[in-house]
Design a protein around this motif. Sequence first.
Motif, PDB file in Angstrom:
ATOM      1  N   ASP A 201      -3.517  -2.782  -4.095  1.00 33.36           N
ATOM      2  CA  ASP A 201      -4.328  -2.995  -2.906  1.00 33.36           C
ATOM      3  C   ASP A 201      -3.386  -3.084  -1.709  1.00 33.36           C
ATOM      4  N   GLU A 203      -3.964  -3.136   1.340  1.00 31.10           N
ATOM      5  CA  GLU A 203      -4.396  -3.986   2.452  1.00 31.10           C
ATOM      6  C   GLU A 203      -3.956  -5.429   2.242  1.00 31.10           C
ATOM      7  N   VAL A 204      -3.901  -5.856   0.983  1.00 38.42           N
ATOM      8  CA  VAL A 204      -3.456  -7.216   0.656  1.00 38.42           C
ATOM      9  C   VAL A 204      -1.938  -7.281   0.576  1.00 38.42           C
ATOM     10  N   ARG A 206       1.215  -6.067   1.825  1.00 38.34           N
ATOM     11  CA  ARG A 206       1.708  -5.362   3.002  1.00 38.34           C
ATOM     12  C   ARG A 206       3.164  -5.712   3.291  1.00 38.34           C
ATOM     13  N   ARG A 300      -3.752 -13.284  -2.403  1.00 37.17           N
ATOM     14  CA  ARG A 300      -3.216 -13.286  -1.033  1.00 37.17           C
ATOM     15  C   ARG A 300      -1.980 -14.174  -0.916  1.00 37.17           C
ATOM     16  N   GLU A 390       3.068   3.411  -1.898  1.00 36.59           N
ATOM     17  CA  GLU A 390       1.915   4.028  -1.243  1.00 36.59           C
ATOM     18  C   GLU A 390       1.273   5.128  -2.088  1.00 36.59           C
ATOM     19  N   GLY A 393      -2.446   4.009  -4.787  1.00 38.78           N
ATOM     20  CA  GLY A 393      -3.653   3.352  -4.275  1.00 38.78           C
ATOM     21  C   GLY A 393      -4.762   3.323  -5.316  1.00 38.78           C
TER      22      GLY A 393
END
Length: 417
Positions: A201, A203-204, A206, A300, A390, A393
């Motif tokens: 993920d 988005e989480v 990073r 997170r 990357e 995904g």
Amino acid sequence: MLRRIAMLSAHTSPLDQPGNGDAGGMNVYVLELSRQLAARGIEVEIFTRATSRHQPDVVDPEPGIRVHHVAAGPFEGLVKNDLPSQLCSFVRDVLRAEVEREPGHFDLVHSHYWLSGQVGTVARERWNVPLVHTMHTMAKVKNAMLAEGDAAEPMGRVYGEEEIVRLADRLIANTEEERRELIELYGADPERVAVVHPGVDIEVFRAGRQREARRLLGIPEDAALVLFAGRIQPLKAPDVVIRAAAIMLERDPSLRDRLMVAVVGGASGSGLERPSALAELSAELGVQDVVRFVPTVGQRELADWYAAASVACVPSHNESFGLVAIEAQACGTPVVAARVGGLTTAVSDGVSGILIDGHDPADYASALHPLLTDPGLREAMSHKAVRHAEGFGWDVTADRTLAVYDQAITTHREFHA
């Protein structure tokens, strides 16, 4: 048209916190794949064993995803090796889910791990739908690479996996290496084995936030932080990280003021027999002042630990993929890992991290030290780690999994026409 899937995860719920008990990368895999399928308009019903009398029979955690908590044996006190004896109860309730609906409620069954695969073979025949199975780990592979103090997988599991390989319409391997093992060790039909990498993920997890993450976690800005994240058990070899830290300090005493080793996770498997073993080892080696034990955290906060780390270490004796390695790299953290299983795919050796042959702590110390003391090397590898991650995904994972589903459905229909 694919409308509804029965996802089987018998021994561990995708709603459980990864890093505790038997919960790990497979939990993340099942939940993230289900989310991607639901986002594409496919209903996913997940069947898992209830572990508490307080759990509702059915819960809808997100739109398009329904989790069934199936009562199979005592709610508490069972370990994974006890579960085969409870599969009859589990199968009964899974089959009941179809009986209570219109015929053809499910279009396909996707089972995860061998226990679920055993249930899946029954559902496949009863519902007349294709079965897709993902092993995640395999007994023959694990037994060939046992860690000291770990117990061998029983022959019952070996026989069960062989039956699944024989009956499943399609098998999904995490890597080319796993595909080869399925074919060579289990006699799988090459045409029925597809490779689909797990995802991350992005988005989480990073990159570019080490300073912020260290502030949130209370870690000094100049810390040389080595991170181990995962279940605490011999298979994952967290002791190697602690022993490597002791060797680094012996070789370079000046590092002591900055070195920190964070062990994030909970005891699992045979690690439950000696939950204090790592703390005792740290004291024995005289590094208890640099080792910090952190209970299992949510995704997170785990991302904060990855981002805060100078380097992540994954010295496992075997990994079907190595999701920890990909998550760390997505956060811009280079990885030092064992050259085993899926880690050879998850880590680009010499580019996004370093792969080590064997489990000699001295070799890990030699690989970790430059990444802790040479900012230029770490920064260069950090950028490459992000680019490498990357390519993994979850949307790509879902698209490739759907292609496997389509193949399984087409073949099943042709066979039963």
